[in-house]
Every structure is written in C-alpha cells, then in structure tokens.
Scaffold this motif. Sequence first.
Motif, PDB file in Angstrom:
ATOM      1  N   VAL A   1       0.847  -1.190   0.000  1.00  0.00           N
ATOM      2  CA  VAL A   1       0.000   0.000   0.000  1.00  0.00           C
ATOM      3  C   VAL A   1       0.882   1.238   0.000  1.00  0.00           C
ATOM      4  O   VAL A   1       1.987   1.239   0.550  1.00  0.00           O
ATOM      5  CB  VAL A   1      -0.954   0.046   1.218  1.00  0.00           C
ATOM      6  CG1 VAL A   1      -1.930  -1.110   1.192  1.00  0.00           C
ATOM      7  CG2 VAL A   1      -0.171   0.066   2.528  1.00  0.00           C
ATOM      8  N   SER A   2       0.377   2.285  -0.616  1.00  0.00           N
ATOM      9  CA  SER A   2       1.067   3.569  -0.601  1.00  0.00           C
ATOM     10  C   SER A   2       0.771   4.299   0.698  1.00  0.00           C
ATOM     11  O   SER A   2      -0.340   4.213   1.245  1.00  0.00           O
ATOM     12  CB  SER A   2       0.612   4.419  -1.792  1.00  0.00           C
ATOM     13  OG  SER A   2       1.058   5.758  -1.658  1.00  0.00           O
TER      14      SER A   2
ATOM     15  N   SER B   1      12.788  15.589  -0.434  1.00  0.00           N
ATOM     16  CA  SER B   1      12.256  15.149  -1.722  1.00  0.00           C
ATOM     17  C   SER B   1      10.826  14.680  -1.542  1.00  0.00           C
ATOM     18  O   SER B   1      10.498  14.073  -0.518  1.00  0.00           O
ATOM     19  CB  SER B   1      13.105  13.998  -2.277  1.00  0.00           C
ATOM     20  OG  SER B   1      12.448  13.341  -3.358  1.00  0.00           O
ATOM     21  N   PRO B   2       9.970  14.936  -2.529  1.00  0.00           N
ATOM     22  CA  PRO B   2       8.682  14.244  -2.523  1.00  0.00           C
ATOM     23  C   PRO B   2       8.937  12.739  -2.612  1.00  0.00           C
ATOM     24  O   PRO B   2       9.847  12.305  -3.313  1.00  0.00           O
ATOM     25  CB  PRO B   2       7.986  14.761  -3.793  1.00  0.00           C
ATOM     26  CG  PRO B   2       8.752  15.966  -4.202  1.00  0.00           C
ATOM     27  CD  PRO B   2      10.142  15.772  -3.717  1.00  0.00           C
ATOM     28  N   VAL B   3       8.137  11.960  -1.897  1.00  0.00           N
ATOM     29  CA  VAL B   3       8.326  10.502  -1.901  1.00  0.00           C
ATOM     30  C   VAL B   3       6.970   9.808  -1.879  1.00  0.00           C
ATOM     31  O   VAL B   3       5.959  10.392  -1.500  1.00  0.00           O
ATOM     32  CB  VAL B   3       9.170  10.022  -0.694  1.00  0.00           C
ATOM     33  CG1 VAL B   3      10.623  10.425  -0.841  1.00  0.00           C
ATOM     34  CG2 VAL B   3       8.590  10.521   0.622  1.00  0.00           C
ATOM     35  N   ASN B   4       6.991   8.554  -2.266  1.00  0.00           N
ATOM     36  CA  ASN B   4       5.819   7.686  -2.173  1.00  0.00           C
ATOM     37  C   ASN B   4       6.238   6.450  -1.358  1.00  0.00           C
ATOM     38  O   ASN B   4       6.640   5.441  -1.920  1.00  0.00           O
ATOM     39  CB  ASN B   4       5.344   7.263  -3.566  1.00  0.00           C
ATOM     40  CG  ASN B   4       4.136   6.346  -3.528  1.00  0.00           C
ATOM     41  OD1 ASN B   4       3.414   6.313  -2.531  1.00  0.00           O
ATOM     42  ND2 ASN B   4       3.920   5.600  -4.588  1.00  0.00           N
ATOM     43  N   PRO B   5       6.150   6.526  -0.026  1.00  0.00           N
ATOM     44  CA  PRO B   5       6.564   5.388   0.796  1.00  0.00           C
ATOM     45  C   PRO B   5       5.640   4.188   0.548  1.00  0.00           C
ATOM     46  O   PRO B   5       4.414   4.336   0.551  1.00  0.00           O
ATOM     47  CB  PRO B   5       6.420   5.912   2.225  1.00  0.00           C
ATOM     48  CG  PRO B   5       6.312   7.402   2.104  1.00  0.00           C
ATOM     49  CD  PRO B   5       5.678   7.646   0.790  1.00  0.00           C
ATOM     50  N   ILE B   6       6.224   3.022   0.359  1.00  0.00           N
ATOM     51  CA  ILE B   6       5.444   1.818   0.091  1.00  0.00           C
ATOM     52  C   ILE B   6       5.621   0.833   1.249  1.00  0.00           C
ATOM     53  O   ILE B   6       6.752   0.437   1.586  1.00  0.00           O
ATOM     54  CB  ILE B   6       5.896   1.136  -1.212  1.00  0.00           C
ATOM     55  CG1 ILE B   6       5.754   2.107  -2.385  1.00  0.00           C
ATOM     56  CG2 ILE B   6       5.090  -0.127  -1.455  1.00  0.00           C
ATOM     57  CD1 ILE B   6       4.336   2.528  -2.695  1.00  0.00           C
ATOM     58  N   ALA B   7       4.507   0.458   1.860  1.00  0.00           N
ATOM     59  CA  ALA B   7       4.502  -0.549   2.930  1.00  0.00           C
ATOM     60  C   ALA B   7       4.041  -1.874   2.342  1.00  0.00           C
ATOM     61  O   ALA B   7       2.972  -1.943   1.725  1.00  0.00           O
ATOM     62  CB  ALA B   7       3.577  -0.123   4.060  1.00  0.00           C
ATOM     63  N   THR B   8       4.847  -2.918   2.526  1.00  0.00           N
ATOM     64  CA  THR B   8       4.505  -4.233   2.015  1.00  0.00           C
ATOM     65  C   THR B   8       4.375  -5.203   3.186  1.00  0.00           C
ATOM     66  O   THR B   8       5.312  -5.370   3.972  1.00  0.00           O
ATOM     67  CB  THR B   8       5.569  -4.749   1.027  1.00  0.00           C
ATOM     68  OG1 THR B   8       5.726  -3.792  -0.033  1.00  0.00           O
ATOM     69  CG2 THR B   8       5.158  -6.094   0.428  1.00  0.00           C
TER      70      THR B   8
END
Length: 306
Positions: A44-45, A298-305
């Motif tokens: 999920v983002s 920085s803009p980021v899109n952290p991804i939790a798996t």
Amino acid sequence: MLGYFNTLSNWGRWGDDDELGTLNHITDDVRLAAARAVHHGRSVSCAWEVAVPEDMERSTTTCPCAADMPGAEDMPVPAFRNDRRWGFSSERLGVTFHGNTLTHVDSPCHIFWDGTMYNGRSHSLVDAATGSAWASVTAAANGIITRGVLLDIASVRDVPWLEPGQGVFPDDLEEAERRQGVRVRSGDAVLLRTGYGRVRHETGAVSGFTQAGWHASCLPWLHEREVALIGADTPQDVQPSGYEGVLMPVHAVSLVAMGLWMLDNCDLEACATTAAELGQWDFHLAVAPVRFAGTSGSPVNPIATF
C-alpha cells in the motif's frame, strides 16, 4: 527540552564526516529482517496524490504525431522526421514540497539551530544557487529500506482522530505497542497515525498550523530505541508545541542534534486498515527519495509491504 540538543546528540557518533545520521541504524541485517516481515505480499502507498494545480504547477505538451512537432525537420534522426504514427506527451513540473500537504522526506540540512546543521556544520554550506553541500537528500541515494512499524494512536485512544493541538507522548507509544503486539527496535521506521488522514479524506480540508503530532517528550524514547526514521500523518510536531519560543522542537532536535530523518504528511489510512485486517503492524517499508542534488528533502511515495 533544550537539553536534548546535548543529551540526544549524535554528532560524531558515526564520524565527523557522517551525513546519514540515524539512517546508520539501518544495517544489512535490519534490511534482511524487513524483508522477512513480508507475509502476505500486499503493498500500500503511504503518500497523498499531488493535486494539480493546487500542489503542483504543470505544463503538459502533447504531440499526436512527432513528425508534426515544430523543429522536427531539423532532428538528426530520419525516423523522427518520417514516422507518421509515433507521438508523445511530456511535462514540466514545479513543486514546493515542504509544508503541510505533500508527502515528503526531510534530510538533516532542512533545519538549523543557532545557525548550525547536523554534525556541527554551518548553515553557510547551503547556497541559494547550488543548494546544500552537507547532509542533503542525496545522502540517502540508495534508498531508505527498513522495517516500518505503524503506531495507531487514534485507535489506542478510541477516537476517530486526535484533535488539533493534542500531543502524542511516550506512554501512548508503549500502549500502542502493547495493544498491537509489536515492539519498535533498532533501525525501524516509526509511522504515527493521529487520524488526520481520515479528516482529509472525509472533508478534503487541510488544517492550518495547529495540529496533532509528536510531543517533544518522545525524543528520548526514539533515541533509546535507535529509530532510523519517523513519519506521521501530520507535519510531525504537535502545534502549539508547548515550549514557548521553540516553534518546532521535534524537527529541530531530530534533524539537527540526532540526524533523525523525517517523513512528513503521510497518508496512513490504507496502511492502518490493512494492518488491522491482517493483524500485522510491522512491514517492509521502502522510501526512495529523488536524487535532487543539494536539496533538503524530496517528494516521496513510501510503500509498505505486508
């Protein structure tokens, strides 16, 4: 709280030339343990979508047929001039990512205290033309890959969300650990859910400078646990901070004294829903900052798996 600049300082801990700060806690073994936290394969983002034009200036060019593009006749590649079926679109983007809306990572050069950055470097190392020559976001060019732990404080307090101005304290963190059956350990990223993401989803409103978030009393707890990265669904610091004359103590002590990197303005609603559904509050977290030379984040899109 002012004493934290000394008692929680990591200056020199990993050498006088260190720019990574608490990211040094993320060892190879920590990354391997993060990979072992994946049990379901669901990702999920943890980021908000960047709105146009509110959050970002965009100029998009579309060319249905590249051969019709002005100047195509001067292109050195004949196929570019002759191919009548190939087209393209491209963008020019402008974005200010620090603030209260966009999900982004803060590197240590983002904040000064008494004109000084992490590990004792002068603010003068940040230049208007070239950016920062010290502790910029490119120090994390290899990515921030570690075990993430979501602490759902709104659920711990049995409320849909914390009200603006309500702080999160060490007792809240430990109660969340107890209820969720998880324990924060060295090298982890700790993501704090106040429930503000739910407010944004339901109302679309972005609050002003009064917000829920970390209280500065959590800083010794984070230092003792050797946390590598903290995030929240707000811009981190509870506001008002509770300390007269210190606007953002969590930002200041974390970035300047501890070298503790930060994820501001996460959207943790999908992460919390998934964690509750699966009964799993730790996960593999991947944060990949864009390698913008000399920038303070920085803009980021952290991804939790999970």
